[in-house]
Enzyme design. Structure first.
Site, mmCIF file in Angstrom:
data_model
loop_
_atom_site.group_PDB
_atom_site.id
_atom_site.type_symbol
_atom_site.label_atom_id
_atom_site.label_comp_id
_atom_site.label_asym_id
_atom_site.label_seq_id
_atom_site.Cartn_x
_atom_site.Cartn_y
_atom_site.Cartn_z
ATOM 1 N N SER A 188 -35.208 2.901 32.463
ATOM 2 C CA SER A 188 -34.471 3.128 31.216
ATOM 3 C C SER A 188 -35.295 2.866 29.964
ATOM 4 C CB SER A 188 -33.216 2.245 31.184
ATOM 5 O OG SER A 188 -32.322 2.614 32.198
ATOM 6 N N THR B 93 -32.381 0.468 26.425
ATOM 7 C CA THR B 93 -31.988 1.618 25.607
ATOM 8 C C THR B 93 -31.989 1.311 24.119
ATOM 9 O OG1 THR B 93 -30.720 2.652 27.385
ATOM 10 C CG2 THR B 93 -30.121 3.264 25.138
ATOM 11 N N GLU C 145 -20.948 -11.159 23.796
ATOM 12 C CA GLU C 145 -21.222 -11.872 25.044
ATOM 13 C C GLU C 145 -22.619 -12.495 24.965
ATOM 14 O OE1 GLU C 145 -19.568 -12.539 27.911
ATOM 15 O OE2 GLU C 145 -17.715 -11.591 27.205
ATOM 16 N N GLU D 66 -24.421 3.526 23.418
ATOM 17 C CA GLU D 66 -24.802 3.473 24.830
ATOM 18 C C GLU D 66 -23.672 2.950 25.704
ATOM 19 O OE1 GLU D 66 -28.086 1.520 27.893
ATOM 20 O OE2 GLU D 66 -27.469 0.428 26.095
ATOM 21 N N ASP E 119 -24.853 2.196 34.496
ATOM 22 C CA ASP E 119 -26.061 1.915 35.270
ATOM 23 C C ASP E 119 -25.920 0.652 36.107
ATOM 24 O OD1 ASP E 119 -29.107 2.320 35.637
ATOM 25 O OD2 ASP E 119 -29.015 0.296 34.810
#
Length: 524
Positions: free
Chosen positions: A110, A173, A291, A332, A337
């Site tokens: 990625s 990403t 988070e 994103e 994934d």
């Protein structure tokens, strides 16, 4: 244990009973095809407007099989058979394929792919925001090989810019939008080797706050990488893994605040309640870290503390659309994934459905007249579904057949490799004896691996809005940001848009100048 004959009988019954009555009439299909043809003919008049705004939706790991399965799931969540459902991305008029390989990898990661579709050049796996001259983990190969992204080009053009992700904001990403790193895993200085630190390389979280200091909107996970080591997390006070990681003692959130002009309104939020309480009309800069690491899966999300991807996109757009010069927004759906890597197809597909909902939200808040929207993936996964399942079969259900070898049933969804390789008493696990509809069920795989791997096939690119037709065939992945920049008159593509600031209308010929004659120097 389910009898093989019962499985086959059920399959036969479903095949006969799940055909919608209207689909039995040939006129239904002919009328549908004629409507599609009529819409296709309208596309002969191309949209050659300037893309004032560009939105890029990146489904991490969202290969074509994932798109199809998510489509069926979306329909079944609405109590339909599923196959006939249209995702929001299905409604986009232009579709292409993207070749995803990295410069040194047939099956990509990625980071190298993010460099391609954001910076316009292919790169080595594991590196972000640098050319292929940079070798992974080798800090001393970074300097002089940095490449800038479309987010930087947009900001330099006076546009507002934003990053929204369900991963940590310093993950592969998003990091390619602002960072230049020989290793995608250098989330904070705690993850960097002493040699890299001594050679002057900076971790990705540090670069987020320093490389482009005026990113207007940043939302996702990753709190712990912003705080000094062992700083207690505001939400998970007793969780040691949630504590700060930084060895340099920096409080990057305080630094982020200090960089903002006093006459501007900047806000840091860490939960959904704070986010939704904001008045976007009075927010100039927003940092939301919900988070310590990646955000929770959509199926596990706490509605009090964690916003959905759709909610983050809505807030981001309400802030970014205030800029009369336009904006660039990277969104994103990153945990598609992660679900696949863990073999948890149900988690992955619900993430994809939520991203599609965010695409719909963005579409409702913008116009195709001046907003180019691109939806794509960085790579695929070794995820598949099949087994001659009947119409309307639960996407997470059993195939209507059994193995030729062990005579046991199997789920329609399977992985080529991964953690779902289960052996019980020397034989393949009997899936009829487990809860294969559980959120965290790991679908069976052919080869045992701790983590399922990426796939190497091409991925789809969906586009609508100004210049969307330039995404039209099979392209190298690094072509994508060149199209977005060309459409929005930023980066290298300024000369043909000299009229854009004058208010005069462009001629289609001017916008369709061959890309080959444009200087690419400002890209690198």
């Amino acid at each position: 244990m389910i009898s093989p004959f019962l499985v086959l009988a059920i399959g036969t019954c479903l095949t006969n009973s799940f055909v919608p009555e209207k689909e039995r009439d040939p006129s239904y299909w002919r009328q549908q095809a004629q409507e599609t043809l009529k819409n296709a003919l309208k596309l002969q008049k191309l949209n050659t407007n300037v893309a004032k705004n560009v939105i890029m939706f990146l489904g991490d790991g969202m290969g074509v099989s994932t798109v199809t399965a998510a489509r069926i799931l979306k329909g079944q969540l609405h109590h339909n058979t599923g196959e006939e459902t249209r995702l929001e991305m299905d409604k986009f008029p232009f579709v292409a394929l993207s070749k995803t390989y990295n410069t040194n990898a047939q099956v990509p990661d990625s980071a190298g792919t993010a460099t391609a579709y954001l910076c316009g050049v292919k790169a080595n796996e594991g590196t972000v925001g640098v050319s292929a001259a940079t070798e992974r983990t080798r800090c001393n190969t970074t300097q002089g090989n940095e490449v800038t992204s479309i987010l930087r080009w947009a900001k330099d053009a006076g546009k507002s810019v934003g990053i929204v992700t369900t991963t940590r904001v310093n993950h592969a990403t998003p990091s390619a939008a602002y960072a230049h790193s020989a290793d995608r895993d250098w989330y904070s200085d705690n993850e960097m080797p002493p040699e890299a630190l001594s050679q002057g390389c900076k971790d990705i979280a540090y670069q987020l706050m320093h490389n482009i200091k005026d990113i207007d909107v940043i939302m996702g996970g990753g709190r712990k990488y912003m705080y000094p080591k062992n700083r207690t997390d505001v939400e998970y006070e007793l969780d040691e893994k949630a504590r700060g990681t930084r060895l340099d003692g920096l409080d990057l959130i305080s630094i982020w605040k200090s960089f903002k002009p006093r006459h501007k309104h900047s806000h840091y939020v860490w939960n959904r309640t704070e986010l939704l309480a904001l008045d976007p009309s009075r927010v100039d800069y927003l940092l939301g870290l919900f988070e310590p690491g990646d955000m929770q899966y959509e199926l596990n999300r706490n509605n009090l503390t964690d916003p959905s991807l759709s909610e983050m996109v809505e807030v981001a757009l309400r802030i970014l659309t205030k800029n009369l010069k336009g904006f660039f927004l990277l969104v994103e759906g990153g945990r598609i994934d992660h679900g696949h890597h863990e073999g948890k197809a149900k988690q992955a597909l619900h993430e994809a459905v939520e991203m599609d909902q965010a695409i719909g939200k963005a579409g409702a808040m913008t116009s195709q007249k001046d907003t180019l929207t691109v939806v794509t993936a960085d790579h695929s996964h070794v995820f598949t579904f099949g087994g001659y399942t009947p119409r309307g079969n639960s996407i997470f259900g059993l195939a209507p057949m059994v193995s030729d070898t062990d005579k046991k049933p199997f789920t329609a969804i399977l992985y080529g490799n991964g953690p779902g390789y289960k052996v019980v008493d020397g034989e393949r696990e009997n899936v009829s004896m487990v809860d294969y509809a559980h959120n965290n069920y790991q679908a069976q795989s052919a080869v045992p691996l701790r983590h399922e791997t990426h796939g190497g096939e091409d991925v789809a690119v969906f586009a609508k809005g100004p210049m969307a037709h330039l995404l039209h065939g099979v392209h190298e992945q690094n072509y994508i940001p060149h199209v977005m920049a060309y459409a929005s008159c930023i980066g290298a593509n300024l000369d043909h848009c000299a009229w854009a600031g004058s208010g005069s209308a462009p001629s289609p010929g001017a916008l369709l100048l061959p890309l080959a004659v444009l200087s690419l120097r400002t890209l690198f």
